[in-house]
Design a protein around this motif. Structure first.
Motif, PDB file in Angstrom:
ATOM      1  N   ALA A   4       0.829  -1.210   0.000  1.00  0.00           N
ATOM      2  CA  ALA A   4       0.000   0.000   0.000  1.00  0.00           C
ATOM      3  C   ALA A   4       0.864   1.261   0.000  1.00  0.00           C
ATOM      4  O   ALA A   4       0.581   2.222  -0.726  1.00  0.00           O
ATOM      5  N   VAL A   5       1.923   1.259   0.782  1.00  0.00           N
ATOM      6  CA  VAL A   5       2.827   2.419   0.818  1.00  0.00           C
ATOM      7  C   VAL A   5       3.481   2.607  -0.542  1.00  0.00           C
ATOM      8  O   VAL A   5       3.545   3.726  -1.065  1.00  0.00           O
ATOM      9  N   LEU A   6       3.974   1.535  -1.129  1.00  0.00           N
ATOM     10  CA  LEU A   6       4.627   1.607  -2.433  1.00  0.00           C
ATOM     11  C   LEU A   6       3.700   2.218  -3.480  1.00  0.00           C
ATOM     12  O   LEU A   6       4.072   3.167  -4.178  1.00  0.00           O
ATOM     13  N   TRP A   7       2.478   1.692  -3.613  1.00  0.00           N
ATOM     14  CA  TRP A   7       1.583   2.155  -4.666  1.00  0.00           C
ATOM     15  C   TRP A   7       1.040   3.553  -4.398  1.00  0.00           C
ATOM     16  O   TRP A   7       0.872   4.345  -5.329  1.00  0.00           O
ATOM     17  N   LEU A   8       0.798   3.893  -3.131  1.00  0.00           N
ATOM     18  CA  LEU A   8       0.375   5.254  -2.831  1.00  0.00           C
ATOM     19  C   LEU A   8       1.513   6.228  -3.105  1.00  0.00           C
ATOM     20  O   LEU A   8       1.308   7.291  -3.692  1.00  0.00           O
ATOM     21  N   ALA A   9       2.724   5.862  -2.742  1.00  0.00           N
ATOM     22  CA  ALA A   9       3.888   6.716  -3.019  1.00  0.00           C
ATOM     23  C   ALA A   9       4.096   6.897  -4.523  1.00  0.00           C
ATOM     24  O   ALA A   9       4.387   8.006  -4.984  1.00  0.00           O
ATOM     25  N   LEU A  10       3.939   5.828  -5.298  1.00  0.00           N
ATOM     26  CA  LEU A  10       4.063   5.953  -6.749  1.00  0.00           C
ATOM     27  C   LEU A  10       3.018   6.912  -7.310  1.00  0.00           C
ATOM     28  O   LEU A  10       3.317   7.748  -8.166  1.00  0.00           O
ATOM     29  N   CYS A  62      -0.430   4.201 -17.467  1.00  0.00           N
ATOM     30  CA  CYS A  62      -0.593   3.680 -18.833  1.00  0.00           C
ATOM     31  C   CYS A  62       0.053   4.570 -19.896  1.00  0.00           C
ATOM     32  O   CYS A  62      -0.306   4.475 -21.066  1.00  0.00           O
ATOM     33  N   ASP A  63       0.974   5.420 -19.511  1.00  0.00           N
ATOM     34  CA  ASP A  63       1.539   6.364 -20.482  1.00  0.00           C
ATOM     35  C   ASP A  63       2.697   5.799 -21.294  1.00  0.00           C
ATOM     36  O   ASP A  63       3.250   6.465 -22.163  1.00  0.00           O
ATOM     37  N   GLY A  64       3.086   4.560 -21.028  1.00  0.00           N
ATOM     38  CA  GLY A  64       4.152   3.929 -21.789  1.00  0.00           C
ATOM     39  C   GLY A  64       5.557   4.316 -21.329  1.00  0.00           C
ATOM     40  O   GLY A  64       6.542   3.817 -21.863  1.00  0.00           O
ATOM     41  N   LYS A  65       5.650   5.187 -20.332  1.00  0.00           N
ATOM     42  CA  LYS A  65       6.954   5.597 -19.795  1.00  0.00           C
ATOM     43  C   LYS A  65       7.327   4.702 -18.620  1.00  0.00           C
ATOM     44  O   LYS A  65       6.485   4.002 -18.064  1.00  0.00           O
ATOM     45  N   SER A  66       8.571   4.791 -18.220  1.00  0.00           N
ATOM     46  CA  SER A  66       9.048   4.023 -17.071  1.00  0.00           C
ATOM     47  C   SER A  66       8.277   4.428 -15.816  1.00  0.00           C
ATOM     48  O   SER A  66       8.010   5.611 -15.594  1.00  0.00           O
ATOM     49  N   ASP A  67       7.932   3.434 -15.010  1.00  0.00           N
ATOM     50  CA  ASP A  67       7.258   3.693 -13.734  1.00  0.00           C
ATOM     51  C   ASP A  67       8.244   3.626 -12.572  1.00  0.00           C
ATOM     52  O   ASP A  67       7.866   3.398 -11.429  1.00  0.00           O
ATOM     53  N   ARG A  68       9.495   3.856 -12.879  1.00  0.00           N
ATOM     54  CA  ARG A  68      10.535   3.870 -11.857  1.00  0.00           C
ATOM     55  C   ARG A  68      10.877   5.323 -11.530  1.00  0.00           C
ATOM     56  O   ARG A  68      11.310   6.080 -12.414  1.00  0.00           O
ATOM     57  N   PRO A  69      10.678   5.745 -10.288  1.00  0.00           N
ATOM     58  CA  PRO A  69      10.993   7.129  -9.909  1.00  0.00           C
ATOM     59  C   PRO A  69      12.466   7.455 -10.153  1.00  0.00           C
ATOM     60  O   PRO A  69      13.346   6.645  -9.852  1.00  0.00           O
ATOM     61  N   LYS A  70      12.716   8.635 -10.698  1.00  0.00           N
ATOM     62  CA  LYS A  70      14.085   9.045 -11.018  1.00  0.00           C
ATOM     63  C   LYS A  70      14.586  10.170 -10.117  1.00  0.00           C
ATOM     64  O   LYS A  70      15.788  10.367  -9.997  1.00  0.00           O
ATOM     65  N   GLU A  71      13.690  10.922  -9.529  1.00  0.00           N
ATOM     66  CA  GLU A  71      14.076  12.046  -8.665  1.00  0.00           C
ATOM     67  C   GLU A  71      14.085  11.571  -7.210  1.00  0.00           C
ATOM     68  O   GLU A  71      13.034  11.410  -6.596  1.00  0.00           O
ATOM     69  N   LYS A  72      15.295  11.365  -6.676  1.00  0.00           N
ATOM     70  CA  LYS A  72      15.447  10.735  -5.365  1.00  0.00           C
ATOM     71  C   LYS A  72      14.724  11.486  -4.253  1.00  0.00           C
ATOM     72  O   LYS A  72      13.996  10.888  -3.464  1.00  0.00           O
ATOM     73  N   LYS A  73      14.907  12.774  -4.155  1.00  0.00           N
ATOM     74  CA  LYS A  73      14.288  13.545  -3.067  1.00  0.00           C
ATOM     75  C   LYS A  73      12.768  13.528  -3.186  1.00  0.00           C
ATOM     76  O   LYS A  73      12.059  13.357  -2.189  1.00  0.00           O
ATOM     77  N   ALA A  74      12.245  13.701  -4.396  1.00  0.00           N
ATOM     78  CA  ALA A  74      10.791  13.663  -4.596  1.00  0.00           C
ATOM     79  C   ALA A  74      10.242  12.281  -4.245  1.00  0.00           C
ATOM     80  O   ALA A  74       9.154  12.170  -3.659  1.00  0.00           O
ATOM     81  N   TRP A  75      10.978  11.218  -4.572  1.00  0.00           N
ATOM     82  CA  TRP A  75      10.547   9.874  -4.238  1.00  0.00           C
ATOM     83  C   TRP A  75      10.523   9.670  -2.723  1.00  0.00           C
ATOM     84  O   TRP A  75       9.565   9.149  -2.157  1.00  0.00           O
ATOM     85  N   GLU A  76      11.591  10.106  -2.065  1.00  0.00           N
ATOM     86  CA  GLU A  76      11.640   9.991  -0.601  1.00  0.00           C
ATOM     87  C   GLU A  76      10.478  10.741   0.043  1.00  0.00           C
ATOM     88  O   GLU A  76       9.856  10.251   0.990  1.00  0.00           O
ATOM     89  N   ASN A  77      10.177  11.933  -0.454  1.00  0.00           N
ATOM     90  CA  ASN A  77       9.053  12.711   0.065  1.00  0.00           C
ATOM     91  C   ASN A  77       7.722  11.989  -0.178  1.00  0.00           C
ATOM     92  O   ASN A  77       6.837  11.997   0.685  1.00  0.00           O
ATOM     93  N   SER A  78       7.581  11.373  -1.353  1.00  0.00           N
ATOM     94  CA  SER A  78       6.350  10.642  -1.675  1.00  0.00           C
ATOM     95  C   SER A  78       6.157   9.451  -0.746  1.00  0.00           C
ATOM     96  O   SER A  78       5.038   9.192  -0.285  1.00  0.00           O
ATOM     97  N   VAL A  79       7.228   8.731  -0.471  1.00  0.00           N
ATOM     98  CA  VAL A  79       7.151   7.585   0.441  1.00  0.00           C
ATOM     99  C   VAL A  79       6.794   8.061   1.845  1.00  0.00           C
ATOM    100  O   VAL A  79       5.919   7.488   2.514  1.00  0.00           O
TER     101      VAL A  79
END
Length: 134
Positions: A4-10, A62-79
């Protein structure tokens, strides 16, 4: 990291990482409100990955782009925010910006086909949040 944390953070990351904190909270609220609604799936992952007849519920999925976060600080904040929203998500004590009836949002740069079925709650940053028409 629990699912749940992973998908909400994404969802927070891809939908609102460049928005003000209130906009990120509102995106999390919409996601969690859908989980609580009988009209949507029962888990965060299922809500985020839900596909309708025309498009995905959340366009980044569904946009065809990578679903892997690239911005470390923004990802940490999202988590961090996802953990807070999941820990605090109770009727009485949750963090809120758009309320428990908010089920939809879109960027101000688009005009979705479903606007006639919803009522505006408020705009935060570059997104407008809605509830289902009563």
């Amino acid at each position: 990291m629990i699912e749940a944390v992973l998908w909400l953070a994404l969802n927070i990351y891809f939908e609102s990482r460049n928005e003000p904190l209130q906009g990120q909270i509102a995106v999390a609220e919409v996601t969690l409100n859908r989980v609580a609604s009988p009209h949507y799936p029962d888990t965060v992952k299922e809500v985020v990955t839900q596909k309708g007849d025309r498009v995905c519920s959340f366009s980044w999925y569904c946009d065809g782009k990578s679903d892997r976060p690239k911005e470390k600080k923004a990802w940490e904040n999202s988590v961090f925010l996802a953990k807070i929203m999941l820990d605090e998500y109770t009727e009485k004590d949750r963090v809120t910006c758009v309320g428990k009836t908010a089920l939809f949002f879109h960027a101000t740069s688009v005009s979705p086909y479903w606007l006639s079925d919803v009522s505006k709650i408020k705009q935060i940053g570059g997104h407008i949040f809605y509830e289902r028409n009563k």
